[in-house]
Design a protein around this motif. Sequence first.
Motif, PDB file in Angstrom:
ATOM      1  N   LEU A   1      36.991  22.393  46.224  1.00 38.54           N
ATOM      2  CA  LEU A   1      38.255  22.274  46.953  1.00 38.54           C
ATOM      3  C   LEU A   1      38.403  22.117  48.213  1.00 38.54           C
ATOM      4  O   LEU A   1      39.556  22.032  48.899  1.00 38.54           O
ATOM      5  CB  LEU A   1      39.300  23.382  46.455  1.00 38.54           C
ATOM      6  N   HIS A   2      37.379  21.626  48.949  1.00 37.96           N
ATOM      7  CA  HIS A   2      37.578  21.398  50.236  1.00 37.96           C
ATOM      8  C   HIS A   2      36.317  20.176  50.671  1.00 37.96           C
ATOM      9  O   HIS A   2      35.216  20.640  50.807  1.00 37.96           O
ATOM     10  CB  HIS A   2      37.428  22.605  51.029  1.00 37.96           C
ATOM     11  N   THR A   3      36.921  19.056  50.758  1.00 35.38           N
ATOM     12  CA  THR A   3      35.883  18.044  51.190  1.00 35.38           C
ATOM     13  C   THR A   3      36.627  17.013  52.244  1.00 35.38           C
ATOM     14  O   THR A   3      37.928  16.791  52.295  1.00 35.38           O
ATOM     15  CB  THR A   3      35.437  17.323  49.952  1.00 35.38           C
TER      16      THR A   3
ATOM     17  N   ASP B   1      41.141  15.854  53.844  1.00 38.98           N
ATOM     18  CA  ASP B   1      40.749  15.294  55.215  1.00 38.98           C
ATOM     19  C   ASP B   1      41.968  15.913  56.236  1.00 38.98           C
ATOM     20  O   ASP B   1      42.951  16.186  55.602  1.00 38.98           O
ATOM     21  CB  ASP B   1      40.882  13.717  54.944  1.00 38.98           C
ATOM     22  N   HIS B   2      41.393  16.059  57.435  1.00 32.01           N
ATOM     23  CA  HIS B   2      42.187  16.561  58.634  1.00 32.01           C
ATOM     24  C   HIS B   2      43.429  15.601  58.694  1.00 32.01           C
ATOM     25  O   HIS B   2      43.349  14.545  58.945  1.00 32.01           O
ATOM     26  CB  HIS B   2      41.348  16.725  59.672  1.00 32.01           C
ATOM     27  N   ASP B   3      44.593  16.285  58.587  1.00 32.34           N
ATOM     28  CA  ASP B   3      45.977  15.680  59.054  1.00 32.34           C
ATOM     29  C   ASP B   3      46.241  14.499  58.350  1.00 32.34           C
ATOM     30  O   ASP B   3      46.903  13.633  58.873  1.00 32.34           O
ATOM     31  CB  ASP B   3      45.957  15.532  60.548  1.00 32.34           C
TER      32      ASP B   3
ATOM     33  N   ILE C   1      45.303  18.455  52.036  1.00 36.15           N
ATOM     34  CA  ILE C   1      45.197  17.993  53.317  1.00 36.15           C
ATOM     35  C   ILE C   1      44.549  19.184  54.211  1.00 36.15           C
ATOM     36  O   ILE C   1      44.688  20.324  53.613  1.00 36.15           O
ATOM     37  CB  ILE C   1      46.631  17.852  53.954  1.00 36.15           C
ATOM     38  N   GLU C   2      43.745  19.132  55.168  1.00 36.20           N
ATOM     39  CA  GLU C   2      43.626  20.480  55.999  1.00 36.20           C
ATOM     40  C   GLU C   2      44.250  20.248  57.344  1.00 36.20           C
ATOM     41  O   GLU C   2      44.040  19.141  58.027  1.00 36.20           O
ATOM     42  CB  GLU C   2      41.893  20.564  56.336  1.00 36.20           C
ATOM     43  N   LEU C   3      45.209  21.164  57.606  1.00 31.15           N
ATOM     44  CA  LEU C   3      46.033  21.057  58.574  1.00 31.15           C
ATOM     45  C   LEU C   3      45.594  21.691  60.049  1.00 31.15           C
ATOM     46  O   LEU C   3      45.043  22.670  59.993  1.00 31.15           O
ATOM     47  CB  LEU C   3      47.471  21.505  58.317  1.00 31.15           C
TER      48      LEU C   3
ATOM     49  N   ALA D   1      43.312  27.672  63.626  1.00 32.34           N
ATOM     50  CA  ALA D   1      43.465  28.173  62.042  1.00 32.34           C
ATOM     51  C   ALA D   1      43.496  26.904  61.159  1.00 32.34           C
ATOM     52  O   ALA D   1      44.497  26.316  61.631  1.00 32.34           O
ATOM     53  CB  ALA D   1      44.511  29.328  61.889  1.00 32.34           C
ATOM     54  N   HIS D   2      42.759  26.734  60.451  1.00 37.03           N
ATOM     55  CA  HIS D   2      42.652  25.408  59.423  1.00 37.03           C
ATOM     56  C   HIS D   2      43.732  25.939  58.311  1.00 37.03           C
ATOM     57  O   HIS D   2      43.155  26.947  57.726  1.00 37.03           O
ATOM     58  CB  HIS D   2      41.469  24.821  59.299  1.00 37.03           C
ATOM     59  N   LEU D   3      44.365  25.073  57.953  1.00 41.79           N
ATOM     60  CA  LEU D   3      45.420  25.572  56.715  1.00 41.79           C
ATOM     61  C   LEU D   3      45.238  24.360  55.902  1.00 41.79           C
ATOM     62  O   LEU D   3      45.538  23.084  55.844  1.00 41.79           O
ATOM     63  CB  LEU D   3      46.950  25.702  57.190  1.00 41.79           C
TER      64      LEU D   3
ATOM     65  N   ALA E   1      42.047  28.255  55.309  1.00 44.45           N
ATOM     66  CA  ALA E   1      40.583  27.650  55.221  1.00 44.45           C
ATOM     67  C   ALA E   1      39.757  28.637  56.286  1.00 44.45           C
ATOM     68  O   ALA E   1      40.092  29.261  57.151  1.00 44.45           O
ATOM     69  CB  ALA E   1      40.531  26.529  55.925  1.00 44.45           C
ATOM     70  N   HIS E   2      38.658  28.881  55.755  1.00 49.80           N
ATOM     71  CA  HIS E   2      37.438  29.453  56.356  1.00 49.80           C
ATOM     72  C   HIS E   2      37.972  30.716  57.394  1.00 49.80           C
ATOM     73  O   HIS E   2      37.686  30.460  58.732  1.00 49.80           O
ATOM     74  CB  HIS E   2      36.615  28.549  56.947  1.00 49.80           C
ATOM     75  N   PRO E   3      38.564  31.774  56.887  1.00 48.74           N
ATOM     76  CA  PRO E   3      39.241  32.572  57.819  1.00 48.74           C
ATOM     77  C   PRO E   3      38.188  33.684  58.529  1.00 48.74           C
ATOM     78  O   PRO E   3      38.490  34.147  59.647  1.00 48.74           O
ATOM     79  CB  PRO E   3      40.166  33.501  56.923  1.00 48.74           C
TER      80      PRO E   3
ATOM     81  N   HIS F   1      32.388  31.305  61.685  1.00 45.83           N
ATOM     82  CA  HIS F   1      31.860  32.022  62.974  1.00 45.83           C
ATOM     83  C   HIS F   1      32.539  31.418  64.361  1.00 45.83           C
ATOM     84  O   HIS F   1      31.951  32.072  65.327  1.00 45.83           O
ATOM     85  CB  HIS F   1      30.290  31.952  63.145  1.00 45.83           C
ATOM     86  N   ARG F   2      33.208  30.448  64.273  1.00 43.40           N
ATOM     87  CA  ARG F   2      33.539  29.918  65.399  1.00 43.40           C
ATOM     88  C   ARG F   2      34.940  30.644  65.890  1.00 43.40           C
ATOM     89  O   ARG F   2      35.333  30.226  67.107  1.00 43.40           O
ATOM     90  CB  ARG F   2      33.743  28.230  65.115  1.00 43.40           C
ATOM     91  N   GLN F   3      35.489  31.561  65.108  1.00 41.02           N
ATOM     92  CA  GLN F   3      36.461  32.299  65.324  1.00 41.02           C
ATOM     93  C   GLN F   3      35.818  33.382  66.323  1.00 41.02           C
ATOM     94  O   GLN F   3      34.880  33.881  65.617  1.00 41.02           O
ATOM     95  CB  GLN F   3      37.112  32.957  64.055  1.00 41.02           C
TER      96      GLN F   3
ATOM     97  N   SER G   1      33.024  24.068  49.536  1.00 42.58           N
ATOM     98  CA  SER G   1      32.184  23.875  50.439  1.00 42.58           C
ATOM     99  C   SER G   1      32.453  23.245  51.958  1.00 42.58           C
ATOM    100  O   SER G   1      31.519  23.410  52.787  1.00 42.58           O
ATOM    101  CB  SER G   1      30.918  22.650  49.830  1.00 42.58           C
ATOM    102  N   ASP G   2      33.525  22.671  52.004  1.00 42.27           N
ATOM    103  CA  ASP G   2      33.722  21.877  53.158  1.00 42.27           C
ATOM    104  C   ASP G   2      32.869  20.602  53.532  1.00 42.27           C
ATOM    105  O   ASP G   2      32.289  20.615  54.541  1.00 42.27           O
ATOM    106  CB  ASP G   2      33.854  22.878  54.524  1.00 42.27           C
ATOM    107  N   TYR G   3      32.625  19.951  52.586  1.00 41.66           N
ATOM    108  CA  TYR G   3      31.742  18.960  52.348  1.00 41.66           C
ATOM    109  C   TYR G   3      32.208  17.851  53.657  1.00 41.66           C
ATOM    110  O   TYR G   3      33.123  17.247  53.770  1.00 41.66           O
ATOM    111  CB  TYR G   3      31.594  18.369  51.198  1.00 41.66           C
TER     112      TYR G   3
HETATM  113 FE    FE Z   1      38.262  23.402  59.015  1.00 38.44          FE
END
Ligand code: FE
Length: 282
Positions: A12-14, A44-46, A69-71, A80-82, A193-195, A198-200, A250-252
């Motif tokens: 659900l995340h590519t 895809d982003h935005d 969409i990934e906002l 924070a990615h939504l 997304a990915h709450p 590690h970048r947080q 996966s966030d492919y």
């Molecule tokens: Fe993201």
Amino acid sequence: MRDTENPGRFDLHTHSVYSDGTTTPEEIAREAAAAGLDGFALTDHDTTAGWDDARSAAATHRVDFLPGIELTTHTGNRSAHLLAYGPDPANLALREELTLLRDSRVHRARAMADRLSVDFTIDWDPIFAVAGRSVGRPHLADALVAGGYAGDRSAAFTTILSPGGPYYLPIYALDTLEAIRLVRAAGGLPVLAHPAAHRQRTPFSDREIARLTHAGLWGIELDHPENLVDWLPALRESAARHGLIVTGASDYHGAGKPNRLGERHSSGTLVEQIRAQVATPR
Ligand code: FE
Ligand code: AMP
Ligand code: ZN
Ligand code: FE
């Protein structure tokens, strides 16, 4: 209806070439079929620009397609990615915000390219010549790799393009609460997304999760390759306490990231739940 023996597997995340993935939606559909996935969401982003390609490619390769969409959002000074599943792409408020996000991405990438040009001899124009693509740091990274200044995209991220470095500029982002309301008003389902990525610097607190849920957050992507396992137990508790749906994906990004298509996934039952509630179910 799927039986419990075969609940289905959906990534659900590519990301595709419409943002910072390296594969086309067509290739994602083909790879999804080859990997034995039942379907995938393009996030895809935005941008929703890849949906049509993904939809027809999914039909060709006999996999299911869920539009997403990934906002790009922020909660205070935390990025924070939504994920937004199934919003109406014609919704005016959503379209306006997406246009603003993509335009800001171009301005920010140009400004970073200007800074980089002081020290690196690179023709940046090709990055901005791709029509309809949501541009970002990954494309600057790819140009640095092509110029021989970094080994691969990930290396460019941890060195030249890192947030502490002299070339970095912040990205424009929507307030997460406003983004959640925007997605809901456009008939979509918002998923954080990915709450625990590690970048947080710190994990989302229970209070923050409560606030997001109150605004309309529907789910939380706890099964993601970049989530830090140490942070997950507390987030699982928060998710359960606030009735959030837990998703996996996966966030492919094709060759742009180590994440492999289908390495994390969600069930067909979950996808049916999403489809029953959104403006654009497929
Ligand atoms: Fe993201
Ligand atoms: P930006 O939002 O433009 O600052 O860039 C961050 C984005 O780069 C995140 O959404 C990541 O998903 C994406 N990205 C793509 N490939 C990589 C990589 N190899 N390492 C780190 N981030 C990456
Ligand atoms: Zn990305
Ligand atoms: Fe992503």
